[in-house]
Design a protein around this motif. Sequence first.
Motif, short mmCIF file in Angstrom:
data_model
loop_
_atom_site.label_atom_id
_atom_site.label_comp_id
_atom_site.label_asym_id
_atom_site.label_seq_id
_atom_site.Cartn_x
_atom_site.Cartn_y
_atom_site.Cartn_z
N PRO A 270 -3.68 27.89 3.32
CA PRO A 270 -3.88 26.45 3.48
C PRO A 270 -3.25 25.63 2.35
N CYS A 271 -2.82 24.43 2.72
CA CYS A 271 -2.27 23.50 1.74
C CYS A 271 -3.39 22.55 1.33
N PRO A 272 -3.57 22.29 0.03
CA PRO A 272 -4.66 21.41 -0.40
C PRO A 272 -4.53 19.99 0.15
N LYS A 273 -3.35 19.61 0.58
CA LYS A 273 -3.16 18.26 1.16
C LYS A 273 -3.07 18.31 2.69
N ASP A 274 -3.40 19.48 3.23
CA ASP A 274 -3.46 19.63 4.68
C ASP A 274 -2.11 19.32 5.36
N ILE A 275 -1.03 19.65 4.68
CA ILE A 275 0.30 19.37 5.24
C ILE A 275 0.68 20.49 6.22
N PRO A 276 1.06 20.13 7.44
CA PRO A 276 1.49 21.18 8.39
C PRO A 276 2.90 21.64 8.04
N ILE A 277 2.98 22.51 7.04
CA ILE A 277 4.26 22.84 6.40
C ILE A 277 5.33 23.31 7.39
N SER A 278 4.97 24.28 8.22
CA SER A 278 6.00 24.85 9.10
C SER A 278 6.53 23.81 10.09
N LYS A 311 2.37 13.29 0.94
CA LYS A 311 1.34 13.46 -0.09
C LYS A 311 1.46 14.79 -0.84
N CYS A 312 2.57 15.49 -0.64
CA CYS A 312 2.75 16.78 -1.34
C CYS A 312 2.70 16.56 -2.85
N ILE A 313 1.88 17.37 -3.54
CA ILE A 313 1.73 17.22 -4.99
C ILE A 313 2.55 18.28 -5.76
N GLU A 314 3.37 19.01 -5.01
CA GLU A 314 4.25 20.03 -5.60
C GLU A 314 3.47 21.05 -6.41
N CYS A 315 2.30 21.43 -5.92
CA CYS A 315 1.50 22.41 -6.65
C CYS A 315 2.09 23.82 -6.56
N GLU A 316 2.96 24.04 -5.55
CA GLU A 316 3.67 25.30 -5.34
C GLU A 316 2.78 26.46 -4.90
N GLU A 317 1.54 26.18 -4.55
CA GLU A 317 0.67 27.26 -4.04
C GLU A 317 1.30 27.90 -2.81
N CYS A 318 1.93 27.05 -2.01
CA CYS A 318 2.54 27.55 -0.76
C CYS A 318 3.69 28.51 -1.04
N ILE A 319 4.45 28.23 -2.08
CA ILE A 319 5.61 29.08 -2.39
C ILE A 319 5.13 30.50 -2.69
N GLU A 327 11.60 27.45 -0.87
CA GLU A 327 11.30 26.38 -1.83
C GLU A 327 10.67 25.23 -1.05
N ILE A 328 9.42 25.39 -0.68
CA ILE A 328 8.79 24.48 0.28
C ILE A 328 8.77 23.00 -0.17
N PRO A 329 8.34 22.69 -1.39
CA PRO A 329 8.33 21.26 -1.76
C PRO A 329 9.72 20.62 -1.64
N GLU A 330 10.76 21.37 -2.01
CA GLU A 330 12.13 20.84 -1.87
C GLU A 330 12.49 20.63 -0.41
N LEU A 331 12.12 21.61 0.40
CA LEU A 331 12.43 21.51 1.83
C LEU A 331 11.67 20.33 2.45
N ILE A 332 10.45 20.11 1.98
CA ILE A 332 9.68 18.96 2.50
C ILE A 332 10.42 17.67 2.18
N LYS A 333 10.90 17.55 0.95
CA LYS A 333 11.62 16.32 0.56
C LYS A 333 12.85 16.13 1.45
S1 SF4 Z 1 3.43 22.22 -2.82
FE1 SF4 Z 1 2.87 23.23 -0.93
S2 SF4 Z 1 0.68 23.66 -1.06
FE2 SF4 Z 1 1.17 22.15 -2.65
S3 SF4 Z 1 0.79 20.17 -1.68
FE3 SF4 Z 1 2.94 20.59 -1.37
S4 SF4 Z 1 3.04 21.61 0.58
FE4 SF4 Z 1 0.90 21.68 -0.02
#
Ligand code: SF4
Length: 345
Positions: A270-278, A311-319, A327-333
Amino acid sequence: MTELKYRELGRTEIKTFPLGFGGIPIQRLSKEEAVKVIHRAIEGGLNFIDTARLYNDSEEKIGAALKSIDKRIYLATKTPAGTKEEALADVGESLKNLGVDKIDIYQLHNVDTEEKFEKRMSEGGALEGLKKAQEEGKIDYIGVTGHSTELLMKLVKTDEFDTVQLCYNFIEDECEEELIDYCHENNIGMIGMKPFAGGALDNAPVTLKYILRQDGVVPIPGIESVEEINENIEIAKGSWEYTDEEAEVMEKLKAELGENFCRRCNYCQPCPKDIPISMVIRAKSFITRMPKEAITDEEGWIYGGFEKAKKCIECEECIERCPYNLEIPELIKDNLEIMDEFRNN
Ligand code: SF4
Ligand code: SF4
């Protein structure tokens, strides 16, 4: 021209042309255009069409196309319902939209979390609704669809399903490890969704031949033009062997896409910001396959998902959890930029 190999869908009595018709992209077409593409597919030999309650007016367009067809066409659709009552109501809607008395395969749509599994499979859940519809003669077979190979394994092991719809292409090949063998051994029909990886792969011969060569999986490419359907039919009717050049292209594409390609396995949650990453890291897939209104509707799930992504906080837990180290936060951007540009044009 090689001998055309029809495919048996597991324990069902359905024998299909090697390719099925995926009903997502016809949402973007006018009714007349959609009918034309479906008619061309049927003329070319296709006899299996897959759609879903969630694909806007796709069922209705298919129903309209079938009105003037007397050939036996097998139909599959899907419900996102959680409960028995909702599933029964969806079966009723689908019968009406498709204009038939019985649907060949009705599937539980996208069972990709444990929570969905529990709700749909427990007492009063959607599976019970589909069984009731089967008893009442409204559907023939029950299937399930999903992106998580692990959950699909759990679902097929319940022995409740005649077919399974799995994500399958040469980049997303996790199902080759266990799921495909299990389905062969237990006579469960396999329908291959996303043969073009949701638009990430665009070389039709290289892409389709890979799946056609896998015994028993019926790929259902999403089709939205007569040119596309003609090309796909040619491939299905020709040799499925790779030429040296095609084999090279496949290896190149694998290498290029491997680093950034999301397999939709959801291990990053799970993402702490509930972002549907995929979902948000494949903006292009929505842009190329869905109607613009469905993407820009501020009340819709696609819009909502991309808003959450801001609202991604770039915590990198997902990575840490992603088995492919994306590199999920980068891909989100990057994907937010693509989506913003699309919304503003
Ligand atoms: S870095 Fe990943 S886990 Fe953290 S907020 Fe962003 S998408 Fe969610
Ligand atoms: S980002 Fe990684 S873990 Fe998440 S769905 Fe995509 S491939 Fe799976």
